[in-house]
Design a protein around this motif. Sequence first.
Motif, PDB file in Angstrom:
ATOM      1  N   PHE A  59       0.838  -1.199   0.000  1.00 43.80           N
ATOM      2  CA  PHE A  59       0.000   0.000   0.000  1.00 43.80           C
ATOM      3  C   PHE A  59       0.875   1.251   0.000  1.00 43.80           C
ATOM      4  O   PHE A  59       2.024   1.218   0.455  1.00 43.80           O
ATOM      5  N   SER A  68      -3.346   4.476   2.609  1.00 43.58           N
ATOM      6  CA  SER A  68      -4.620   3.910   2.142  1.00 43.58           C
ATOM      7  C   SER A  68      -4.480   2.400   2.144  1.00 43.58           C
ATOM      8  O   SER A  68      -3.386   1.874   1.911  1.00 43.58           O
ATOM      9  N   HIS A 112      -6.781   0.835   0.230  1.00 40.66           N
ATOM     10  CA  HIS A 112      -7.683   0.568  -0.892  1.00 40.66           C
ATOM     11  C   HIS A 112      -6.983   0.580  -2.234  1.00 40.66           C
ATOM     12  O   HIS A 112      -7.641   0.399  -3.262  1.00 40.66           O
ATOM     13  N   GLN A 113      -5.675   0.781  -2.246  1.00 41.25           N
ATOM     14  CA  GLN A 113      -4.957   0.770  -3.522  1.00 41.25           C
ATOM     15  C   GLN A 113      -3.519   0.343  -3.304  1.00 41.25           C
ATOM     16  O   GLN A 113      -2.963   0.504  -2.223  1.00 41.25           O
ATOM     17  N   ASP A 156       0.404   0.877  -4.113  1.00 34.39           N
ATOM     18  CA  ASP A 156       1.259   2.028  -4.385  1.00 34.39           C
ATOM     19  C   ASP A 156       1.596   2.097  -5.878  1.00 34.39           C
ATOM     20  O   ASP A 156       2.057   1.116  -6.477  1.00 34.39           O
ATOM     21  N   SER A 157       1.369   3.256  -6.464  1.00 34.08           N
ATOM     22  CA  SER A 157       1.689   3.442  -7.882  1.00 34.08           C
ATOM     23  C   SER A 157       3.186   3.262  -8.143  1.00 34.08           C
ATOM     24  O   SER A 157       3.588   2.906  -9.259  1.00 34.08           O
ATOM     25  N   GLY A 188       0.930  -0.139  -9.082  1.00 33.94           N
ATOM     26  CA  GLY A 188      -0.507  -0.020  -8.872  1.00 33.94           C
ATOM     27  C   GLY A 188      -1.223  -1.352  -8.786  1.00 33.94           C
ATOM     28  O   GLY A 188      -0.607  -2.429  -8.770  1.00 33.94           O
ATOM     29  N   ASP A 189      -2.550  -1.274  -8.740  1.00 36.80           N
ATOM     30  CA  ASP A 189      -3.376  -2.469  -8.581  1.00 36.80           C
ATOM     31  C   ASP A 189      -3.098  -3.514  -9.663  1.00 36.80           C
ATOM     32  O   ASP A 189      -3.043  -4.720  -9.395  1.00 36.80           O
ATOM     33  N   TRP A 191      -8.706  -7.848  -1.119  1.00 36.46           N
ATOM     34  CA  TRP A 191      -7.480  -8.264  -1.794  1.00 36.46           C
ATOM     35  C   TRP A 191      -7.352  -9.776  -1.911  1.00 36.46           C
ATOM     36  O   TRP A 191      -6.454 -10.281  -2.595  1.00 36.46           O
TER      37      TRP A 191
END
Length: 350
Positions: free
Chosen positions: A198, A210, A212-213, A215-216, A220-221, A313
């Motif tokens: 995250f 977060s 909910h996502q 880490d870019s 990312g997801d 997840w």
Amino acid sequence: MQPHHDGSPLYVSDQAPRLGDTVRVRVRIPRSFGPVRAVRTRSNPDHEPRFADASSVGSTPGWDWWEASIEVENPVHGYRFLITRGDGSSVWLNATGLWTTETLDVDDFRLVAYDAPPEWASSSVLYQVFPDRFARSALADTRRLPKWALPANWTDPVDDVPPGRSKQFYGGDLDGAAERLDYLADLGVTLVYLTPVFPGRSNHRYDASSFHQVDSLLGGDEALARFTAAAHERGLKVIGDLTTNHCGDGHEWFRAAYGHPDAPESDFFYWLNDEHTEYVSWLGVSSLPKLNWASQELRRWFIEGPESVVAHWLKPPFSLDGWRIDVANMTGRYREDDFNAEVRRTIRRT
């Protein structure tokens, strides 16, 4: 040489008993220990001592084996051995060793009657991947560094002194890790453990901003979905890393509550003043505010049921096979509060 007992199948007949089951436990006593008159087990169901006689069940060179039957009466059922020598003296054998005085219940051997973990958990060869330090894909060079980062070349030595300890940034990512999965499989690895993925303000990401996502900076997801799919194609399991004791001070829940006592998220934390600007943190580290598990809403958002963070997840396309829980021992515990059992059992159900 001393008497010996452990939790392996050689010494405990059932590795995953249910409440009410009878389990046979064995102790191995060296002949050099001297003559043995009797062996008993001492259990403590419902905090009331209970003894069972053991019988001699066989010998191997230099050793004699004794066995007793124990009924599992509590979800965590403790037991120890009382060995009486030929001269009438006695010793206790528990999980900490051999004692001539009566020992504490907390040091007993234990039979655990909760639902058994999945078989793969105990038979796995685990490899820990710290994403920032494991491998970089070509895409890593295209990403802008965050403000908190102290950039490092891949060949630079690791800086273990703050602030480098948590800010030194190599830029490893999930696609780079996926490119090395054949290497892990060739090593004999069967389970990959990813430390937090995250977003945060550190290289270790235990200060999530977060849940909910992904880490870019790690891709990312989509990169996590690609990683788990590639791992599963090779027969590897993947578990993630979740901080249930705290989040980061940049977390969206904490930012919504900080200085805003009326915010729904304010119940998620422990506040030290009415203005909600002073708060309890993990070991006094101000960037890691401690979560307050008295909040039913926090439980609903984070750990309980199919729409929670825990469940999200585990579902496709990410399909994590499980979680490692960070600071599990302190989760839900603060002064007179102790929600630890409720939290961990809720996570397990989810």
